[in-house]
Scaffold this motif. Structure first.
Motif, PDB file in Angstrom:
ATOM      1  N   ASP A  64      40.220  17.985  95.446  1.00  0.00           N
ATOM      2  CA  ASP A  64      39.208  18.719  94.695  1.00  0.00           C
ATOM      3  C   ASP A  64      39.905  19.811  93.886  1.00  0.00           C
ATOM      4  N   ASN A  65      39.371  20.134  92.730  1.00  0.00           N
ATOM      5  CA  ASN A  65      39.896  21.177  91.848  1.00  0.00           C
ATOM      6  C   ASN A  65      41.345  20.920  91.417  1.00  0.00           C
ATOM      7  N   SER A  66      41.712  19.665  91.290  1.00  0.00           N
ATOM      8  CA  SER A  66      43.052  19.328  90.810  1.00  0.00           C
ATOM      9  C   SER A  66      42.996  19.122  89.297  1.00  0.00           C
ATOM     10  N   PRO A  67      44.144  19.123  88.623  1.00  0.00           N
ATOM     11  CA  PRO A  67      44.139  18.787  87.199  1.00  0.00           C
ATOM     12  C   PRO A  67      43.554  17.396  86.940  1.00  0.00           C
ATOM     13  N   ILE A  68      43.684  16.502  87.919  1.00  0.00           N
ATOM     14  CA  ILE A  68      43.125  15.155  87.780  1.00  0.00           C
ATOM     15  C   ILE A  68      41.594  15.219  87.787  1.00  0.00           C
ATOM     16  N   ALA A  69      41.031  15.969  88.728  1.00  0.00           N
ATOM     17  CA  ALA A  69      39.573  16.104  88.812  1.00  0.00           C
ATOM     18  C   ALA A  69      39.021  16.728  87.535  1.00  0.00           C
ATOM     19  N   TYR A  70      39.776  17.670  86.975  1.00  0.00           N
ATOM     20  CA  TYR A  70      39.368  18.325  85.736  1.00  0.00           C
ATOM     21  C   TYR A  70      39.374  17.324  84.576  1.00  0.00           C
ATOM     22  N   ALA A  71      40.395  16.481  84.531  1.00  0.00           N
ATOM     23  CA  ALA A  71      40.464  15.447  83.494  1.00  0.00           C
ATOM     24  C   ALA A  71      39.300  14.467  83.646  1.00  0.00           C
ATOM     25  N   TYR A  72      38.997  14.098  84.881  1.00  0.00           N
ATOM     26  CA  TYR A  72      37.927  13.131  85.119  1.00  0.00           C
ATOM     27  C   TYR A  72      36.558  13.699  84.737  1.00  0.00           C
ATOM     28  N   ALA A  73      36.410  15.003  84.778  1.00  0.00           N
ATOM     29  CA  ALA A  73      35.146  15.642  84.393  1.00  0.00           C
ATOM     30  C   ALA A  73      34.931  15.643  82.875  1.00  0.00           C
ATOM     31  N   ASP A  74      35.978  15.360  82.113  1.00  0.00           N
ATOM     32  CA  ASP A  74      35.870  15.361  80.655  1.00  0.00           C
ATOM     33  C   ASP A  74      35.215  14.067  80.174  1.00  0.00           C
ATOM     34  N   PRO A  75      34.095  14.172  79.452  1.00  0.00           N
ATOM     35  CA  PRO A  75      33.392  12.951  79.017  1.00  0.00           C
ATOM     36  C   PRO A  75      34.197  12.082  78.054  1.00  0.00           C
ATOM     37  N   ILE A  76      35.056  12.679  77.257  1.00  0.00           N
ATOM     38  CA  ILE A  76      35.841  11.884  76.306  1.00  0.00           C
ATOM     39  C   ILE A  76      36.897  11.055  77.038  1.00  0.00           C
ATOM     40  N   LEU A  77      37.571  11.651  78.016  1.00  0.00           N
ATOM     41  CA  LEU A  77      38.563  10.895  78.785  1.00  0.00           C
ATOM     42  C   LEU A  77      37.890   9.782  79.588  1.00  0.00           C
ATOM     43  N   ARG A  78      36.731  10.074  80.145  1.00  0.00           N
ATOM     44  CA  ARG A  78      36.008   9.041  80.895  1.00  0.00           C
ATOM     45  C   ARG A  78      35.540   7.921  79.976  1.00  0.00           C
ATOM     46  N   ALA A  79      35.024   8.263  78.810  1.00  0.00           N
ATOM     47  CA  ALA A  79      34.577   7.235  77.860  1.00  0.00           C
ATOM     48  C   ALA A  79      35.749   6.410  77.348  1.00  0.00           C
ATOM     49  N   SER A  80      36.936   7.006  77.348  1.00  0.00           N
ATOM     50  CA  SER A  80      38.132   6.296  76.892  1.00  0.00           C
ATOM     51  C   SER A  80      38.725   5.403  77.967  1.00  0.00           C
ATOM     52  N   GLY A  81      38.207   5.508  79.204  1.00  0.00           N
ATOM     53  CA  GLY A  81      38.663   4.588  80.247  1.00  0.00           C
ATOM     54  C   GLY A  81      39.189   5.197  81.525  1.00  0.00           C
TER      55      GLY A  81
END
Length: 154
Positions: A64-81
């Motif tokens: 929790d609260n890792s740079p990875i979790a922060y990236a996953y919370a970004d809608p653009i990164l999630r929409a990109s895959g």
């Protein structure tokens, strides 16, 4: 359901264009760095000693609260895959080697926490890195040193 022309919908709704999907390692890494730079002093949790986790279980590591979790919370990164917030998801999506991901996210390199700006700097260095360039330098060094080795051991 009533169909209406787009010009009428703009009058009654907030219509925003969908951001383009990120293509390629460099664009994805730079987006991750960009969102981390929004909170440069925020302390993110690192992943606990990745190298001691058995290889078959490494892909599932998360915090929790890792740079990875922060990236996953970004809608653009999630929409990109980006499909999840685990070590394996990040390694695959951002096309990182295990060593690159380890250096970026592990507690043995970064301590128990890392700031957003420090991680963003590392991500930008990875984005600018020319993959395979070290191999060219290694081959050149081998070719240059070959005659000397033949004289020495020949």
């Amino acid at each position: 359901m009533e169909h209406q022309p787009l010009r009428h919908l703009r009058d009654i709704a907030d219509v925003e264009p969908v951001p383009g999907l990120l293509e390629g390692r460099r664009a994805r890494l730079e987006r991750w760095a960009e969102i981390l730079d929004r909170e440069p002093t925020r302390a993110f949790t690192t992943l606990e000693e990745i190298e001691f986790v058995p290889r078959r279980m490494r892909a599932a590591i998360r915090a929790d609260n890792s740079p990875i979790a922060y990236a996953y919370a970004d809608p653009i990164l999630r929409a990109s895959g980006l499909s999840g917030d685990t070590f394996g998801d990040v390694r695959d999506f951002f096309e990182l080697s295990t060593g690159e991901a380890h250096h970026l996210l592990c507690s043995c390199v970064n301590g128990r926490s890392v700031t957003g700006s420090a991680t963003a700097r590392r991500l930008r260095r990875l984005a600018a890195k020319q993959p395979g360039l070290w191999m060219v330098y290694g081959c050149a060094a081998g070719v240059v040193s070959l005659p000397g080795l033949l004289l020495l051991f020949g």
